[in-house]
Design a protein around this motif. Structure first.
Motif, PDB file in Angstrom:
ATOM      1  N   GLN A 153       0.352  11.734   3.092  1.00  0.00           N
ATOM      2  CA  GLN A 153       1.494  12.429   3.698  1.00  0.00           C
ATOM      3  C   GLN A 153       2.777  11.610   3.655  1.00  0.00           C
ATOM      4  O   GLN A 153       3.864  12.130   3.908  1.00  0.00           O
ATOM      5  N   TYR A 154       2.686  10.320   3.330  1.00  0.00           N
ATOM      6  CA  TYR A 154       3.857   9.450   3.269  1.00  0.00           C
ATOM      7  C   TYR A 154       4.344   9.247   1.833  1.00  0.00           C
ATOM      8  O   TYR A 154       5.104   8.323   1.569  1.00  0.00           O
ATOM      9  N   SER A 155       3.877  10.083   0.905  1.00  0.00           N
ATOM     10  CA  SER A 155       4.218   9.980  -0.523  1.00  0.00           C
ATOM     11  C   SER A 155       3.838   8.629  -1.098  1.00  0.00           C
ATOM     12  O   SER A 155       4.556   8.048  -1.891  1.00  0.00           O
ATOM     13  N   GLN A 156       2.701   8.130  -0.663  1.00  0.00           N
ATOM     14  CA  GLN A 156       2.122   6.921  -1.229  1.00  0.00           C
ATOM     15  C   GLN A 156       0.953   7.367  -2.096  1.00  0.00           C
ATOM     16  O   GLN A 156       0.241   8.306  -1.754  1.00  0.00           O
ATOM     17  N   TYR A 157       0.769   6.684  -3.205  1.00  0.00           N
ATOM     18  CA  TYR A 157      -0.203   7.123  -4.196  1.00  0.00           C
ATOM     19  C   TYR A 157      -1.332   6.119  -4.335  1.00  0.00           C
ATOM     20  O   TYR A 157      -1.121   4.907  -4.305  1.00  0.00           O
ATOM     21  N   LYS A 158      -2.514   6.652  -4.489  1.00  0.00           N
ATOM     22  CA  LYS A 158      -3.714   5.879  -4.774  1.00  0.00           C
ATOM     23  C   LYS A 158      -4.132   6.304  -6.176  1.00  0.00           C
ATOM     24  O   LYS A 158      -4.326   7.490  -6.442  1.00  0.00           O
ATOM     25  N   LEU A 159      -4.244   5.341  -7.076  1.00  0.00           N
ATOM     26  CA  LEU A 159      -4.558   5.650  -8.462  1.00  0.00           C
ATOM     27  C   LEU A 159      -5.853   4.962  -8.868  1.00  0.00           C
ATOM     28  O   LEU A 159      -6.047   3.777  -8.592  1.00  0.00           O
ATOM     29  N   GLU A 160      -6.712   5.714  -9.522  1.00  0.00           N
ATOM     30  CA  GLU A 160      -7.945   5.155 -10.080  1.00  0.00           C
ATOM     31  C   GLU A 160      -7.699   4.953 -11.560  1.00  0.00           C
ATOM     32  O   GLU A 160      -7.502   5.909 -12.305  1.00  0.00           O
ATOM     33  N   LEU A 161      -7.710   3.682 -11.973  1.00  0.00           N
ATOM     34  CA  LEU A 161      -7.422   3.331 -13.357  1.00  0.00           C
ATOM     35  C   LEU A 161      -8.677   2.835 -14.057  1.00  0.00           C
ATOM     36  O   LEU A 161      -9.526   2.191 -13.451  1.00  0.00           O
ATOM     37  N   SER A 162      -8.761   3.108 -15.349  1.00  0.00           N
ATOM     38  CA  SER A 162      -9.785   2.507 -16.203  1.00  0.00           C
ATOM     39  C   SER A 162      -9.089   1.472 -17.066  1.00  0.00           C
ATOM     40  O   SER A 162      -8.185   1.797 -17.833  1.00  0.00           O
ATOM     41  N   ILE A 163      -9.512   0.230 -16.914  1.00  0.00           N
ATOM     42  CA  ILE A 163      -8.945  -0.862 -17.701  1.00  0.00           C
ATOM     43  C   ILE A 163     -10.102  -1.617 -18.333  1.00  0.00           C
ATOM     44  O   ILE A 163     -10.913  -2.229 -17.639  1.00  0.00           O
ATOM     45  N   ASN A 164     -10.185  -1.551 -19.650  1.00  0.00           N
ATOM     46  CA  ASN A 164     -11.274  -2.225 -20.380  1.00  0.00           C
ATOM     47  C   ASN A 164     -12.639  -1.854 -19.822  1.00  0.00           C
ATOM     48  O   ASN A 164     -13.468  -2.710 -19.541  1.00  0.00           O
ATOM     49  N   LYS A 165     -12.848  -0.578 -19.607  1.00  0.00           N
ATOM     50  CA  LYS A 165     -14.107  -0.018 -19.114  1.00  0.00           C
ATOM     51  C   LYS A 165     -14.446  -0.424 -17.680  1.00  0.00           C
ATOM     52  O   LYS A 165     -15.577  -0.324 -17.248  1.00  0.00           O
ATOM     53  N   LYS A 166     -13.462  -0.890 -16.945  1.00  0.00           N
ATOM     54  CA  LYS A 166     -13.654  -1.225 -15.531  1.00  0.00           C
ATOM     55  C   LYS A 166     -12.720  -0.359 -14.705  1.00  0.00           C
ATOM     56  O   LYS A 166     -11.616  -0.036 -15.115  1.00  0.00           O
ATOM     57  N   ILE A 167     -13.178   0.026 -13.527  1.00  0.00           N
ATOM     58  CA  ILE A 167     -12.388   0.861 -12.623  1.00  0.00           C
ATOM     59  C   ILE A 167     -11.599  -0.040 -11.673  1.00  0.00           C
ATOM     60  O   ILE A 167     -12.139  -0.980 -11.097  1.00  0.00           O
ATOM     61  N   LYS A 168     -10.319   0.264 -11.526  1.00  0.00           N
ATOM     62  CA  LYS A 168      -9.453  -0.475 -10.598  1.00  0.00           C
ATOM     63  C   LYS A 168      -8.682   0.547  -9.773  1.00  0.00           C
ATOM     64  O   LYS A 168      -8.185   1.532 -10.296  1.00  0.00           O
ATOM     65  N   ILE A 169      -8.589   0.304  -8.470  1.00  0.00           N
ATOM     66  CA  ILE A 169      -7.821   1.152  -7.562  1.00  0.00           C
ATOM     67  C   ILE A 169      -6.526   0.419  -7.234  1.00  0.00           C
ATOM     68  O   ILE A 169      -6.547  -0.740  -6.820  1.00  0.00           O
ATOM     69  N   VAL A 170      -5.406   1.102  -7.438  1.00  0.00           N
ATOM     70  CA  VAL A 170      -4.103   0.536  -7.104  1.00  0.00           C
ATOM     71  C   VAL A 170      -3.344   1.525  -6.234  1.00  0.00           C
ATOM     72  O   VAL A 170      -3.624   2.727  -6.247  1.00  0.00           O
ATOM     73  N   TYR A 171      -2.383   1.010  -5.487  1.00  0.00           N
ATOM     74  CA  TYR A 171      -1.576   1.821  -4.590  1.00  0.00           C
ATOM     75  C   TYR A 171      -0.104   1.616  -4.922  1.00  0.00           C
ATOM     76  O   TYR A 171       0.319   0.512  -5.265  1.00  0.00           O
TER      77      TYR A 171
END
Length: 107
Positions: free
Chosen positions: A71-89
């Motif tokens: 609700q605060y326009s903050q984003y949670k992104l699930e990324l694939s980097i070199n076949k590994k999953i990373k969560i960034v905000y």
């Protein structure tokens, strides 16, 4: 002599109590409370252009699997980097956020 035998018995009993193995089973039903449950999944085309630009700049080889917004326009992104999953905000302006900085975590 009786005192010596009694003292030895007490000492042996005390020392042996530390050698008892722990037969308690660890908790198997652990409940984790994720504080960022208020994020709602959105389609990738709904990402702000500023965030898309910084993603391409900072994570050149990453593929965005899923995107979420709160609700605060903050984003949670699930990324694939070199076949590994990373969560960034990040915020809507493309500024990277630490998980501790997410607004709904402060509640």
């Amino acid at each position: 002599m009786k005192r010596l035998i009694l003292a030895t018995a007490i000492f042996a009993g005390t020392v042996s109590s530390y050698a008892i193995t722990n037969n308690e089973t660890p908790l198997t039903n652990t409940t984790y409370c994720f504080k960022n449950d208020t994020f709602k999944e959105i389609s990738l085309d709904k990402l702000p252009s500023a965030l898309s630009k910084v993603l391409k700049k900072d994570f050149t080889t990453a593929k965005v699997n899923k995107a979420y917004v709160n609700q605060y326009s903050q984003y949670k992104l699930e990324l694939s980097i070199n076949k590994k999953i990373k969560i960034v905000y990040a915020d809507k302006d493309g500024n990277w956020l630490d998980e501790k900085e997410i607004s709904n975590l402060k509640n």
